[in-house]
Design a protein around this motif. Structure first.
Motif, PDB file in Angstrom:
ATOM      1  N   SER A   6      45.898  -4.037  93.551  1.00 17.24           N
ATOM      2  CA  SER A   6      46.008  -2.567  93.518  1.00 17.24           C
ATOM      3  C   SER A   6      45.876  -2.033  92.101  1.00 17.24           C
ATOM      4  CB  SER A   6      47.338  -2.106  94.145  1.00 17.24           C
ATOM      5  OG  SER A   6      47.405  -2.467  95.510  1.00 17.24           O
ATOM      6  N   LEU A   7      44.925  -2.588  91.365  1.00 18.73           N
ATOM      7  CA  LEU A   7      44.630  -2.155  89.996  1.00 18.73           C
ATOM      8  C   LEU A   7      43.337  -1.344  89.970  1.00 18.73           C
ATOM      9  CD1 LEU A   7      45.250  -5.446  87.981  1.00 18.73           C
ATOM     10  CD2 LEU A   7      46.717  -3.443  88.018  1.00 18.73           C
ATOM     11  N   GLN A   8      43.308  -0.323  89.138  1.00 18.44           N
ATOM     12  CA  GLN A   8      42.067   0.417  88.926  1.00 18.44           C
ATOM     13  C   GLN A   8      41.396  -0.071  87.643  1.00 18.44           C
ATOM     14  OE1 GLN A   8      42.211   4.695  89.172  1.00 18.44           O
ATOM     15  NE2 GLN A   8      40.436   4.954  87.841  1.00 18.44           N
ATOM     16  N   ILE A   9      40.095  -0.296  87.720  1.00 15.53           N
ATOM     17  CA  ILE A   9      39.333  -0.566  86.500  1.00 15.53           C
ATOM     18  C   ILE A   9      39.058   0.787  85.865  1.00 15.53           C
ATOM     19  CG2 ILE A   9      37.206  -1.519  85.528  1.00 15.53           C
ATOM     20  CD1 ILE A   9      37.105  -3.445  87.893  1.00 15.53           C
ATOM     21  N   ALA A  10      39.774   1.092  84.800  1.00 14.89           N
ATOM     22  CA  ALA A  10      39.743   2.439  84.216  1.00 14.89           C
ATOM     23  C   ALA A  10      38.659   2.607  83.163  1.00 14.89           C
ATOM     24  CB  ALA A  10      41.112   2.769  83.618  1.00 14.89           C
TER      25      ALA A  10
END
Length: 357
Positions: free
Chosen positions: A126-130
């Protein structure tokens, strides 16, 4: 210098003394055993950051031996390592920045493959590649990645502290998981000549057990005092770094350090020390209530065991029955040595000479 982490004495002499500027927003920064920095913004809680880098193994490339021998980390593994460090620092990982430095012979399908792998792992966590950077450069001979992670602190009453005398040392799951999975995956054919397929399959499957985010969240809720992700350098490296960073000693019963039989067998066959083997997936925790923490973890089906205590001196003692010895400074991770053996074709006899019993 040898490949791997820069030695602790070099950090103390040439790296940390150059960090002179201090700001009140930074509650915890660079230091031995500190894998994350913690920032505090009044009224907005705490944010944690972590940076991890590695030369990357590409499917069909590093496995075939046509890349450098140190490239045993995948982009997914690097993201997981960064997330584990953030969790061990007391925070829920929320986003990453990814920088890729790629050699000139890199083809577009390889870039797509790397980002598909990164996207899949970030989805699992549940990580966003920002953001990040992707650059082709003649300065590298193999893909190199840097992952910068960001997390929000789980608790609001302040950052985790350091280990203190009298606290129990608790270890989650088992040591050597990540290194065992790597060995099984990259030396499967040879292992199957000695062990049954179920054992090798089980060892490879350890790669699915490398996140420490669940146990870190439970530990924070249970009042844990300090945590450290046992990765490079194995459990010995993690124990030393926790003690060194806090300026304390410790006593550990080696018979209580949790080892899977698959790890024992594979390390014996390859002649490596399981206590110095890459141990992603294993979380080292210091707590005032060891029984309470282990009970909280086991209630969520996460194996955990008390392995020792923090002491009020600088002695780092390992007990093994009647035998008592002092810990040495962390050595090079056994996986680096093993990767070089595979790369250079060194034989079993030479591997056994390097084993530390």
């Amino acid at each position: 210098m040898e490949k791997g982490k820069v030695p602790e004495n070099v950090l103390k002499r040439s790296v940390f003394p150059q960090i002179r500027t201090k700001r009140k927003e930074i509650l915890r920064g660079a230091g031995i055993g500190c894998d994350c920095a913690t920032f505090s913004f009044p009224g907005e809680g705490e944010m944690l950051t972590c940076v991890q880098e590695a030369a990357l193994a590409l499917k069909g490339a590093a496995a075939a031996g046509d890349r450098e021998e140190e490239a045993f980390m995948t982009i997914a593994g690097l993201i997981q390592k960064c997330a584990n460090n953030l969790a061990a620092g007391g925070g829920r990982p929320v986003a990453v920045l990814i920088t890729l430095l790629l050699p000139e012979e890199t083809a577009e399908p390889e870039i797509r493959m790397l980002m598909e792998e990164a996207g899949k792992k970030c989805g699992e966590l549940s990580l966003q590649i920002a953001g990040g950077q992707t650059r082709i450069t003649g300065a590298v001979r193999q893909p190199v990645a840097t992952v910068t992670g960001f997390a929000r602190a789980w608790r609001t009453e302040g950052t985790l502290g350091r280990a203190e005398p009298g606290q129990d040392l608790v270890v989650s799951k088992w040591i050597g998981l990540q290194g065992t999975a790597w060995i099984a995956m990259h030396n499967r054919t040879k292992l199957l000549q000695r062990y049954p397929a179920w054992l090798v399959d089980a060892a490879e499957g350890f790669g699915a057990c490398l996140s420490v985010i669940p146990e870190a969240e439970i530990a924070v809720k249970a009042g844990v005092c300090a945590m450290h992700d046992a990765s490079e350098g194995g459990i010995f490296g993690a124990l030393w770094e926790m003690a060194e960073g806090a300026g304390v000693g410790l006593t550990v019963d080696m018979r209580k350090l949790p080892l899977r039989q698959e790890t024992v067998e594979i390390c014996e066959y390859c002649g490596v020390n399981p206590y110095e083997l890459l141990s992603g997936g294993c979380l080292l925790m210091a707590t005032r209530d060891g029984p309470g923490l282990t009970a909280a973890l086991e209630a969520e089906h996460i194996p955990a065991v008390i392995v020792g205590r923090i002491t009020d001196n600088n002695d780092r003692i390992l007990m093994n029955g009647e035998e008592i010895r002092y810990m040495d400074r962390p050595k090079r991770d056994s996986l680096f040595l093993l990767a070089e053996m595979f790369h250079t074709g060194e034989n079993q006899e030479y591997q056994k000479e390097r084993r530390i019993k």
